[in-house]
Enzyme design. Structure first.
Site, mmCIF file in Angstrom:
data_model
loop_
_atom_site.group_PDB
_atom_site.id
_atom_site.type_symbol
_atom_site.label_atom_id
_atom_site.label_comp_id
_atom_site.label_asym_id
_atom_site.label_seq_id
_atom_site.Cartn_x
_atom_site.Cartn_y
_atom_site.Cartn_z
ATOM 1 N N PRO A 10 -13.050 -43.229 31.626
ATOM 2 C CA PRO A 10 -13.251 -42.938 30.212
ATOM 3 C C PRO A 10 -14.615 -42.352 29.861
ATOM 4 O O PRO A 10 -15.641 -42.797 30.375
ATOM 5 C CB PRO A 10 -13.060 -44.297 29.524
ATOM 6 C CG PRO A 10 -13.168 -45.306 30.596
ATOM 7 C CD PRO A 10 -12.733 -44.644 31.865
ATOM 8 N N ASN A 11 -14.544 -41.373 28.987
ATOM 9 C CA ASN A 11 -15.704 -40.696 28.385
ATOM 10 C C ASN A 11 -16.415 -39.728 29.324
ATOM 11 O O ASN A 11 -17.320 -39.010 28.880
ATOM 12 C CB ASN A 11 -16.704 -41.714 27.802
ATOM 13 C CG ASN A 11 -16.082 -42.536 26.703
ATOM 14 O OD1 ASN A 11 -15.517 -41.975 25.770
ATOM 15 N ND2 ASN A 11 -16.136 -43.849 26.815
ATOM 16 N N ARG A 18 -23.396 -35.024 25.587
ATOM 17 C CA ARG A 18 -24.120 -36.093 24.885
ATOM 18 C C ARG A 18 -24.897 -36.938 25.882
ATOM 19 O O ARG A 18 -24.604 -36.910 27.071
ATOM 20 C CB ARG A 18 -23.150 -37.016 24.147
ATOM 21 C CG ARG A 18 -22.446 -36.229 23.084
ATOM 22 C CD ARG A 18 -21.596 -37.035 22.204
ATOM 23 N NE ARG A 18 -20.593 -36.085 21.672
ATOM 24 C CZ ARG A 18 -19.427 -36.402 21.206
ATOM 25 N NH1 ARG A 18 -19.060 -37.659 21.174
ATOM 26 N NH2 ARG A 18 -18.613 -35.493 20.772
ATOM 27 N N TYR A 23 -27.224 -39.100 31.449
ATOM 28 C CA TYR A 23 -26.210 -38.513 32.328
ATOM 29 C C TYR A 23 -26.470 -37.052 32.710
ATOM 30 O O TYR A 23 -25.689 -36.471 33.471
ATOM 31 C CB TYR A 23 -24.824 -38.651 31.674
ATOM 32 C CG TYR A 23 -24.433 -40.101 31.459
ATOM 33 C CD1 TYR A 23 -24.248 -40.957 32.531
ATOM 34 C CD2 TYR A 23 -24.267 -40.614 30.174
ATOM 35 C CE1 TYR A 23 -23.906 -42.285 32.349
ATOM 36 C CE2 TYR A 23 -23.915 -41.949 29.975
ATOM 37 C CZ TYR A 23 -23.740 -42.778 31.065
ATOM 38 O OH TYR A 23 -23.402 -44.090 30.882
ATOM 39 N N ASN A 74 -15.059 -42.593 39.976
ATOM 40 C CA ASN A 74 -16.005 -43.085 38.968
ATOM 41 C C ASN A 74 -15.153 -43.665 37.834
ATOM 42 O O ASN A 74 -14.629 -42.926 36.999
ATOM 43 C CB ASN A 74 -16.907 -41.967 38.446
ATOM 44 C CG ASN A 74 -17.965 -42.508 37.483
ATOM 45 O OD1 ASN A 74 -17.890 -43.658 37.049
ATOM 46 N ND2 ASN A 74 -18.948 -41.685 37.159
ATOM 47 N N ALA A 77 -16.739 -47.175 32.415
ATOM 48 C CA ALA A 77 -16.853 -48.547 31.889
ATOM 49 C C ALA A 77 -15.821 -49.503 32.495
ATOM 50 O O ALA A 77 -16.084 -50.709 32.610
ATOM 51 C CB ALA A 77 -16.728 -48.529 30.365
ATOM 52 N N GLU A 98 -16.513 -45.758 45.462
ATOM 53 C CA GLU A 98 -16.910 -45.900 44.054
ATOM 54 C C GLU A 98 -18.202 -45.120 43.842
ATOM 55 O O GLU A 98 -19.146 -45.277 44.620
ATOM 56 C CB GLU A 98 -17.129 -47.393 43.771
ATOM 57 C CG GLU A 98 -17.648 -47.674 42.381
ATOM 58 C CD GLU A 98 -17.999 -49.159 42.194
ATOM 59 O OE1 GLU A 98 -17.541 -50.025 42.974
ATOM 60 O OE2 GLU A 98 -18.749 -49.436 41.245
ATOM 61 N N HIS A 100 -21.156 -43.596 40.833
ATOM 62 C CA HIS A 100 -21.697 -43.568 39.472
ATOM 63 C C HIS A 100 -22.840 -42.583 39.415
ATOM 64 O O HIS A 100 -23.634 -42.483 40.367
ATOM 65 C CB HIS A 100 -22.209 -44.952 39.055
ATOM 66 C CG HIS A 100 -21.127 -45.985 39.083
ATOM 67 N ND1 HIS A 100 -20.175 -46.077 38.110
ATOM 68 C CD2 HIS A 100 -20.824 -46.926 40.012
ATOM 69 C CE1 HIS A 100 -19.332 -47.037 38.431
ATOM 70 N NE2 HIS A 100 -19.697 -47.568 39.582
ATOM 71 N N ARG A 107 -29.638 -50.764 34.845
ATOM 72 C CA ARG A 107 -29.292 -50.660 33.428
ATOM 73 C C ARG A 107 -28.975 -52.050 32.845
ATOM 74 O O ARG A 107 -29.408 -53.060 33.377
ATOM 75 C CB ARG A 107 -28.145 -49.659 33.276
ATOM 76 C CG ARG A 107 -28.543 -48.253 33.770
ATOM 77 C CD ARG A 107 -27.464 -47.230 33.551
ATOM 78 N NE ARG A 107 -27.204 -47.057 32.118
ATOM 79 C CZ ARG A 107 -26.129 -46.406 31.642
ATOM 80 N NH1 ARG A 107 -25.246 -45.886 32.480
ATOM 81 N NH2 ARG A 107 -25.958 -46.290 30.349
HETATM 82 O O1 CA2 Z 1 -23.189 -43.922 35.662
HETATM 83 C C1 CA2 Z 1 -21.956 -43.764 35.639
HETATM 84 O O2 CA2 Z 1 -21.389 -42.862 36.253
HETATM 85 C C2 CA2 Z 1 -21.097 -44.702 34.785
HETATM 86 O O3 CA2 Z 1 -19.870 -44.935 35.484
HETATM 87 C C3 CA2 Z 1 -20.848 -43.973 33.483
HETATM 88 C C4 CA2 Z 1 -20.102 -44.814 32.454
HETATM 89 C C5 CA2 Z 1 -20.750 -46.168 32.269
HETATM 90 O O4 CA2 Z 1 -19.953 -46.978 31.408
HETATM 91 C C6 CA2 Z 1 -20.941 -46.894 33.593
HETATM 92 O O5 CA2 Z 1 -21.614 -48.106 33.338
HETATM 93 C C7 CA2 Z 1 -21.766 -46.050 34.546
HETATM 94 C C8 CA2 Z 1 -20.069 -44.110 31.108
HETATM 95 C C9 CA2 Z 1 -19.478 -42.752 31.132
HETATM 96 C C10 CA2 Z 1 -19.672 -42.168 29.783
HETATM 97 O O6 CA2 Z 1 -20.126 -40.853 29.954
HETATM 98 C C11 CA2 Z 1 -20.673 -40.245 28.875
HETATM 99 C C12 CA2 Z 1 -21.157 -38.982 29.108
HETATM 100 C C13 CA2 Z 1 -21.750 -38.304 28.099
HETATM 101 C C14 CA2 Z 1 -21.829 -38.851 26.840
HETATM 102 C C15 CA2 Z 1 -21.336 -40.109 26.604
HETATM 103 C C16 CA2 Z 1 -20.744 -40.813 27.632
#
Ligand code: CA2
Length: 145
Positions: A10-11, A18, A23, A74, A77, A98, A100, A107
């Site tokens: 997700p996301n 963003r 990221y 990946n 969340a 896995e 990230h 974090r």
């Molecule tokens: O660091 C990573 O790759 C995560 O898997 C990214 C997830 C986060 O919940 C994990 O704890 C770590 C979040 C992905 C959301 O990606 C976004 C990208 C741009 C703007 C907003 C969210």
């Protein structure tokens, strides 16, 4: 020809648009293009799937069994709480790496736990897009035997 599946949760479709301070500016399409290019050089076929829906990802993990040699995942969340994804990974024979983008251990406390890590082959985090590329290099080495 060996086949791998690159799964994103997700996301991650928002990557590059963003929160660039966490990221980066790279989009998911940029990452997939890099993976696709390196995989083609190494003679590996790749499929890609991103979903914001847990059940779609569970279905994809189940369907990957006996179809792919490795999965790069990946789970975003879902990493931190999806027992459904953990059970799906545990139920298949395909090794899952896995990945990230961020270093989840640096974090917030709730990101330090991965419920997937105990059933994954390994975890790579904190290297940005290179987390995916490092997973792919590991797969290339392992496929060479
Ligand atoms: O660091 C990573 O790759 C995560 O898997 C990214 C997830 C986060 O919940 C994990 O704890 C770590 C979040 C992905 C959301 O990606 C976004 C990208 C741009 C703007 C907003 C969210």
């Amino acid at each position: 020809m060996p086949k791998i599946l690159v799964l994103n949760g997700p996301n991650l479709n928002l990557l590059g648009t963003r929160e660039p301070e966490i990221y980066g500016h790279t989009t998911l399409q940029d990452i997939n293009d890099r993976i696709g290019k390196r995989a083609a050089e190494a003679g590996i076929a790749v499929d890609f799937l991103q979903s914001n829906h847990e059940g779609v990802l569970v279905d994809a993990v189940q369907a990957a069994n006996h179809k792919y040699d490795y999965i790069i995942f990946n789970a975003a969340a879902f990493t931190h709480y999806s027992i459904a994804l953990r059970d799906a990974i545990a139920a298949i024979e395909v090794p899952v790496i896995e990945v990230h983008l961020s270093n989840i251990h640096q974090r917030e406390e709730f990101r330090h736990t991965s419920v997937l890590a105990p059933v994954a082959m390994g975890q790579i985090c904190g290297l940005g897009a290179e987390s995916y590329m490092a997973a792919l290099e590991a797969i290339i080495c392992k496929l060479k035997g």
